[in-house]
Write a protein that holds these residues in place. Sequence first.
Motif, PDB file in Angstrom:
ATOM      1  N   THR A  10      19.052 -11.026 -24.528  1.00 17.61           N
ATOM      2  CA  THR A  10      18.598 -12.837 -24.286  1.00 17.61           C
ATOM      3  C   THR A  10      17.557 -12.741 -23.428  1.00 17.61           C
ATOM      4  OG1 THR A  10      21.033 -13.187 -24.779  1.00 17.61           O
ATOM      5  CG2 THR A  10      19.573 -15.013 -23.563  1.00 17.61           C
ATOM      6  N   PRO A  11      16.331 -13.030 -23.616  1.00 19.25           N
ATOM      7  CA  PRO A  11      15.371 -13.020 -22.684  1.00 19.25           C
ATOM      8  C   PRO A  11      15.519 -14.415 -21.730  1.00 19.25           C
ATOM      9  CG  PRO A  11      14.296 -13.990 -24.869  1.00 19.25           C
ATOM     10  CD  PRO A  11      15.971 -13.431 -25.031  1.00 19.25           C
ATOM     11  N   GLU A  52      14.826 -18.006 -19.876  1.00 20.44           N
ATOM     12  CA  GLU A  52      14.280 -19.151 -20.646  1.00 20.44           C
ATOM     13  C   GLU A  52      12.676 -19.271 -20.763  1.00 20.44           C
ATOM     14  OE1 GLU A  52      15.573 -22.859 -19.548  1.00 20.44           O
ATOM     15  OE2 GLU A  52      17.706 -22.291 -19.609  1.00 20.44           O
ATOM     16  N   ALA A  91      10.554 -16.788 -20.615  1.00 21.83           N
ATOM     17  CA  ALA A  91       9.867 -15.510 -21.436  1.00 21.83           C
ATOM     18  C   ALA A  91       8.952 -15.907 -22.319  1.00 21.83           C
ATOM     19  CB  ALA A  91      10.839 -14.631 -22.112  1.00 21.83           C
ATOM     20  N   GLY A 126       6.140 -15.057 -25.296  1.00 26.60           N
ATOM     21  CA  GLY A 126       6.334 -14.616 -26.861  1.00 26.60           C
ATOM     22  C   GLY A 126       6.650 -13.118 -26.888  1.00 26.60           C
ATOM     23  N   TRP A 150       7.868 -11.062 -24.978  1.00 30.43           N
ATOM     24  CA  TRP A 150       9.323 -10.793 -24.293  1.00 30.43           C
ATOM     25  C   TRP A 150      10.232 -11.044 -25.333  1.00 30.43           C
ATOM     26  CZ3 TRP A 150      10.167 -11.363 -18.555  1.00 30.43           C
ATOM     27  CH2 TRP A 150      11.545 -10.791 -17.859  1.00 30.43           C
ATOM     28  N   GLN A 151      10.198 -12.161 -25.815  1.00 27.50           N
ATOM     29  CA  GLN A 151      10.857 -12.761 -26.892  1.00 27.50           C
ATOM     30  C   GLN A 151      10.927 -11.792 -27.987  1.00 27.50           C
ATOM     31  OE1 GLN A 151      10.465 -16.958 -27.578  1.00 27.50           O
ATOM     32  NE2 GLN A 151      10.181 -17.328 -25.365  1.00 27.50           N
ATOM     33  N   ARG A 152       9.901 -11.373 -28.725  1.00 25.18           N
ATOM     34  CA  ARG A 152       9.856 -10.451 -29.690  1.00 25.18           C
ATOM     35  C   ARG A 152      10.423  -9.092 -29.285  1.00 25.18           C
ATOM     36  NH1 ARG A 152      10.483  -8.439 -34.299  1.00 25.18           N
ATOM     37  NH2 ARG A 152       8.948  -6.839 -35.088  1.00 25.18           N
ATOM     38  N   TYR A 154      12.880  -8.486 -27.382  1.00 19.82           N
ATOM     39  CA  TYR A 154      14.342  -8.499 -27.271  1.00 19.82           C
ATOM     40  C   TYR A 154      14.869  -8.832 -28.697  1.00 19.82           C
ATOM     41  CZ  TYR A 154      15.040  -8.374 -22.299  1.00 19.82           C
ATOM     42  OH  TYR A 154      15.180  -7.763 -21.193  1.00 19.82           O
ATOM     43  N   ALA A 155      14.056  -9.498 -29.754  1.00 18.49           N
ATOM     44  CA  ALA A 155      14.696  -9.600 -31.168  1.00 18.49           C
ATOM     45  C   ALA A 155      14.418  -8.538 -31.818  1.00 18.49           C
ATOM     46  CB  ALA A 155      13.683 -10.546 -31.512  1.00 18.49           C
TER      47      ALA A 155
END
Length: 157
Positions: free
Chosen positions: A116-117, A119, A121, A123, A125-127, A129-130
Amino acid sequence: MTDLSIWQNAPLNNITAHIVPRYHDTHRSQMAEMLELGEKVAEVHAGSFPEDFVPLVQAIQNELLSHMMKEERILFPMIDQGAGSGAAMPIRMMMHEHDDHQGAIAQLRSLTNDFTPPENACGSWQRLYALAKEFTDDLADHIELENNILFARTLNG
């Protein structure tokens, strides 16, 4: 979790032939991308990004690359040639390493707050973690297929 029951009665050499491109090759590219992205995010967000992320992924990559090479060069050819219970020792070793991989994955989950990045974060960082979640889900399916179907059937042959 993927439904792995389709492999329950498949010839063992079909299973090993499936594992290499579906899991081994996929893990190699996932880990390379995770490291590249992880290094970028760690540099840009130094101080807020988990500093242990990149070293942990590097350790997972080193262990997993070695593990997959042993399967591809030694264990899978033994299974494909009908070694059966003669493959018990390398199978036990691989299952022990699977336990180690699962421990490292638990560390990764903990370090990333279950992928869970924050709030705010970016793109990347989100990518990251995904991708890490996708990798760990794939690895869990991979280990389940080997331990519960391929290895179990090889030993009970």
